[in-house]
Scaffold this motif. Structure first.
Motif, PDB file in Angstrom:
ATOM      1  N   SER A  19      28.053  19.333  89.082  1.00 39.90           N
ATOM      2  CA  SER A  19      28.702  19.802  90.307  1.00 39.90           C
ATOM      3  C   SER A  19      30.064  20.417  90.012  1.00 39.90           C
TER       4      SER A  19
ATOM      5  N   LEU B 145      31.256  28.782  91.676  1.00 42.23           N
ATOM      6  CA  LEU B 145      31.424  29.233  93.058  1.00 42.23           C
ATOM      7  C   LEU B 145      32.763  29.936  93.237  1.00 42.23           C
TER       8      LEU B 145
ATOM      9  N   ALA C   8      29.419  23.812  88.804  1.00 42.44           N
ATOM     10  CA  ALA C   8      28.972  24.628  89.930  1.00 42.44           C
ATOM     11  C   ALA C   8      30.158  25.058  90.777  1.00 42.44           C
ATOM     12  N   LEU C   9      31.112  24.141  90.967  1.00 42.75           N
ATOM     13  CA  LEU C   9      32.287  24.470  91.774  1.00 42.75           C
ATOM     14  C   LEU C   9      33.082  25.599  91.122  1.00 42.75           C
TER      15      LEU C   9
ATOM     16  N   TYR D 266      30.923  15.543  94.583  1.00 44.47           N
ATOM     17  CA  TYR D 266      30.439  15.046  93.285  1.00 44.47           C
ATOM     18  C   TYR D 266      31.307  15.530  92.141  1.00 44.47           C
TER      19      TYR D 266
ATOM     20  N   GLY E 115      28.018  18.074  97.233  1.00 47.14           N
ATOM     21  CA  GLY E 115      28.111  18.572  95.863  1.00 47.14           C
ATOM     22  C   GLY E 115      29.553  18.790  95.466  1.00 47.14           C
ATOM     23  N   LEU E 116      30.354  19.308  96.402  1.00 46.15           N
ATOM     24  CA  LEU E 116      31.773  19.503  96.109  1.00 46.15           C
ATOM     25  C   LEU E 116      32.429  18.166  95.805  1.00 46.15           C
TER      26      LEU E 116
END
Lengths: 357, 310, 276
Positions: free
Chosen positions: B282, B289, B285-286, B51, B48-49
């Motif tokens: 992604s 995070l 999302a990063l 992506y 995912g990271l």
């Protein structure tokens, strides 16, 4: 039954040593008690014999066979835990027979072994009960029963009586002694209670700070303690200590106490003239006499029923005296006491025994 | 006992094997869990990271190229993202505060023995067992003036001017998921705090009462200090959890009306699920995070400071 | 004295208020599910309809795919909870009983998995599972759910194992059991309450999961209850009675499991774990 031998057995975590080189030969059928204050390494040593702790160095043999790397289950020893460690979800009979069931013994053998053990321990009425429904003393018996059904090579006891009240403890102590006489099983018993050690042991191993201080018969340790630690630990109330200076004469030595009291000894001790030594005497060996040599101030009087413990101050140091003479219950400010020279112990500056009179 | 010879030679020959077996034993117990976590959580996380720096669109077979920071540049100009960020703060702050305050009161109420406590406890904790999607639907229906009573009651009380659905009102919509979240989340705080309350030794209260402390003083000088560590860790974990918790919003409002209830987590899901733009999802999302990690670090640092002060 | 009585009344009233707040939404769900369609709009906010019907339930069970959804969810939730409980008791035992190098790395790894947003994994997991044929399959869901729930369950099981004295398995090992036999015959039976609690938590979690099910499942045959219900809602959002009947059905297994575990909640859950 079997013999157990420890040769230079030690344990350390990294560089931190918790047990240093223990040498001990336990003969077949012997009852050896490991005694010492908490944290002295006695439980660790027992658990190493059981296989519950790794042995870092040295050799452990059971019946001449090296067992350092054997799992507990393969050592064929039984252990009674301080907490009893009874399986809460099994009844008494199942608790006792678990080891035999693991070894896939036949039903008849198991039933016979359980009934023999429960008969010996008076557990017959409780076989169907869960541990939760038993009293402390009964649980203790089940723990013993679990050990004896197996007829193992050796019994290990880890402070088995310390969760019982005083009366029950006395009773179980006698029972363990009786069982040992009957079964003749090699036993290693850990306790911090020196009375238990004295009464049960054929030999005592006194331990302190991870090393063995003295090994010997109970009365040996009482009569001839090897050092200040053993002298202070064995016996209750503990031995009194007084510092003094050694003066050598042609036939005997004399210890000069701080206020100039001179206590001539009956022998010459191996110490230099003028060397500082420690005199020890047990409270029960101190005598009271009107013409006594030493002045003592009375601080506290404790009647125990059997006798009286007097807490004294001698030369600014606390000093205890045990006597059965009830006349001494009368309140009084000072006493004169004698230290009979045949009852004295002398230790050097590093605490090792120089002489016993 | 049975085979002394075999055992003796075995012991002499294989101490190294034995040592290896001993060292491997805990790994034998932990291996299945570790494998699963690595395969289904760690690997996808790393994937995912990656992506985030690639152009990955599920329906576009020509996508997949490495595009560097392109997504982040888009993100920096994405107003919807900033709105979602603001909404996340609002959603998380209000939910955590209300859940904690009401949960603490509930725990204090339940800490006192009273007849029927077991039953009362089971009933008030029940919402926690309700599946979140159902909690969301349930509250959406309650807010729906066609079948739900809430709009009518609120209108009768003068809170609303007319019995309308607050989920359709851009200014009020966020309250819908927040109330559902509070309803669903109170039991969690209450359970945790109740357990901590019951762990406080009773004799401390007795000693304080004998020393002359009143109920309020006992609460301030015993209860709160004892609860403080539990409160701190629970709020920290819960904040992170709620910031990530998109279920209720997706079920109740789907981010609407006019993106007024879109939080970052639901925005990520919308990008991935509805637009199938995995790369952009992604990247968001990063960022989320990183923000959550920064928040956790901040809390830990502040806590450390406070401890050092004492 | 009156002060004390007033306090007691206030205390009971507050508890009652909480109970009403907690139960009212569920009560309303139940109420609408048994309200006949013709009364739904005419009787509005009445607390209980003038007459009730199970027509909605009958319709949902007979004429919709909900029985399939229900079955799918049951399969997924049961498999997940069993798998998680088995795996996490092994791992929890390792964390509870062994001191070993790498233990803190494991704990850290599991804590990390509790910190990051699971939505991050939606896209990569879809990409990973689809070539394996595990999208649109219950097996895929079970694997994903198992992994998601295992870290928390491991901490939970660890706290239960921590509560069992080490002496017991040492006694068993001296009695002649290997460590694994001692684990199986002595420790596991004593952890049954913990196992029940773990099963309950994981079942509820798997039964409720929505986002990954939405992403990984399309079509009715392998849809779980949440997915089915949500699809139903967005397609036919007028049949409230039927939707709520389906909602009540979704509630039943979760509530059953809750009743099973609720008495362990306060002792068990918080012993070593602070996550829901």
């Amino acid at each position: 039954m079997a013999s157990i031998a420890l040769s230079r057995v030690g344990k350390s975590f990294g560089t931190h040593s918790v047990l240093s080189e223990v040498d001990l030969d336990i003969k077949d059928g012997e009852f050896v008690v490991l005694v010492g204050p908490s944290g002295c390494g006695k439980s660790t040593l027992l658990r190493m014999i059981a296989g519950l702790e790794d042995i870092t160095s040295g050799t452990l043999t059971i019946d001449g066979q090296r067992v350092n790397d054997l799992k507990p289950k393969d050592r064929d020893i039984a252990m009674v835990f301080q907490s009893y460690a009874l399986y809460p979800h099994m009844n008494v009979a199942d608790n006792m027979s678990y080891s035999l069931r693991l070894r896939r013994r036949s039903k008849e053998v198991i039933a016979a072994a359980v009934s023999a053990a429960s008969g010996k321990l008076g557990l017959d009425p409780y076989l169907e009960r869960r541990p939760k429904a038993l009293s402390g003393g009964q649980r203790q018996r089940v723990a013993m029963g679990r050990a004896i059904v197996r007829k193992p090579k050796a019994f290990l006891f880890d402070e088995p009586l310390s969760n019982l009240d005083a009366r029950l403890r006395e009773q179980m102590r006698a029972e363990i002694k009786r069982l040992h006489a009957e079964l003749g099983a090699t036993s290693v018993y850990v306790t911090h209670d020196q009375i238990e050690a004295m009464t049960l042991a054929s030999r005592i191993v006194a331990m302190n700070a991870g090393s063995v201080q003295q090994i010997g018969a109970p009365l040996d340790l009482y009569d001839r303690p090897a050092n200040l630690f053993v002298a202070g630990f064995i016996g209750s109330p503990g031995m009194n200590f007084l510092e003094g200076r050694c003066e050598q004469g042609p036939e005997n030595s004399t210890v000069v106490l701080s206020r100039g009291y001179r206590l001539p000894l009956s022998v010459r001790i191996p110490a230099a003239d003028g060397e500082t030594v420690t005199l020890g005497i047990r409270p029960e060996h101190v005598t009271v006499a009107p013409d006594g040599q030493i002045d003592a101030a009375v601080e506290l009087v404790e009647p125990t029923g059997l006798g009286i413990i007097l807490h004294l101050i001698v030369h600014g140091e606390s000093f205890k005296l045990f006597t059965t003479d009830r006349a001494l219950l009368q309140p009084q400010a000072t006493l004169r006491i004698n230290l009979p020279k045949e009852r004295l112990h002398v230790f050097d500056q590093s605490g090792n025994r120089l002489a016993v009179m | 006992m049975s085979h002394p010879e075999a055992v003796r030679s075995g012991a002499a020959r294989k101490p190294a094997m034995r040592r290896f077996a001993d060292a491997a034993e805990p790994w034998f117990y932990a291996a299945p869990v570790l494998t699963l976590i690595v395969a289904v959580m760690l690997v996808p996380l790393l994937l995912g990271l990656s992506y985030a720096f690639r152009d990955i669109q599920l329906l576009n077979p020509f996508s997949g190229a490495f595009i560097g920071l392109e997504h982040f540049k888009t993100l920096a100009r994405d107003d919807a993202f900033y709105r979602a960020l603001k909404n996340t703060l609002w959603w998380t702050g209000a939910s955590v505060f209300l859940q904690f305050a009401l949960g603490l009161v509930l725990a204090l109420l339940l800490d006192k023995p009273f007849p029927g406590r077991g039953l009362a406890q089971a009933l008030v904790f029940l919402p926690w067992a309700v599946p979140t999607f159902l909690a969301g639907l349930n509250w959406a229906w309650l807010f729906n003036p066609v079948i739900g009573p809430l709009p009518h009651w609120m209108a009768a009380l003068g809170i609303l001017s007319a019995p309308d659905n607050i989920l359709a009102d851009p200014h009020l919509a966020m309250w819908g998921p927040i109330i559902a979240n509070v309803w669903w989340g109170i039991p969690f705080f209450a359970i945790t705090l109740l357990a901590a309350l019951q762990a406080i030794p009773r004799d401390i209260y007795e000693a304080a009462a004998i020393d002359g402390a009143g109920p309020l003083q006992r609460f301030l000088s015993i209860t709160l200090p004892f609860l403080a560590p539990t409160i701190a860790i629970t709020i920290l974990l819960r904040t992170v959890w709620i910031a990530n918790f998109a279920d209720l919003i997706i079920v109740m409002t789907n981010g609407g009306p006019a993106d007024r209830t879109q939080i970052v987590a639901s925005y990520i899901f919308t990008q991935a699920f509805r637009r199938l733009d995995f790369g952009y999802a992604s990247a968001i999302a990063l960022v989320l995070l990183v923000l959550l990690l920064a928040y956790s670090m901040l809390i830990v640092v502040i806590r450390q400071r406070l401890i050092e002060k004492d | 004295m009156t002060g004390r009585i007033l306090m007691t009344i206030a205390h009971r009233a507050a508890i009652l208020a909480y109970i009403v707040f907690a139960l009212f939404p569920l009560f309303w769900l139940l109420k609408v599910s048994v309200t006949p369609n013709d009364l739904l709009y005419s009787e509005g906010v009445r607390l209980w309809p003038s007459h009730t019907t199970f027509e909605h339930y009958r319709f949902v069970i007979e004429n919709s795919a909900f029985p399939t959804f229900f079955k799918n969810s049951l399969i997924v939730a049961c498999s997940t909870s069993v798998a998680v409980t088995v795996l996490s008791s092994l791992a929890g035992y390792a964390l509870s009983r062994f001191r070993f190098r790498g233990k803190y790395a494991i704990v850290a790894l599991m804590l990390i998995t509790q910190m990051f947003p699971l939505v991050m994994l939606v896209a990569p997991i879809f990409k990973m599972l689809s070539p394996l044929g595990l999208t649109n399959s219950l097996t895929g869901l079970v694997i994903v759910y198992t992994a998601f729930n295992v870290p928390f369950a491991t901490f939970l099981m660890q706290s239960f194992f921590d509560g069992i004295p080490k002496d017991l398995e040492e006694a068993a090992m001296i009695d002649g059991a290997s460590r694994f036999i001692a684990f199986r015959q002595i420790i596991l039976p004593l952890t049954l309450p913990g196992i029940a609690a773990t099963l309950g938590f994981v079942f509820t979690a798997a039964w409720s999961e929505l986002l990954f099910a939405l992403m990984l499942i399309s079509g009715n045959t392998s849809a779980t209850f949440p997915v089915g219900l949500l699809t139903f809602v967005s397609k036919f959002s007028v049949d409230f009675g039927q939707m709520m009947a389906a909602g009540v059905m979704a509630l039943i297994p979760a509530c059953l499991f809750f009743l099973l575990i609720q008495r362990y909640l306060v002792q068990g859950l918080t012993a070593g774990a602070v996550k829901g």
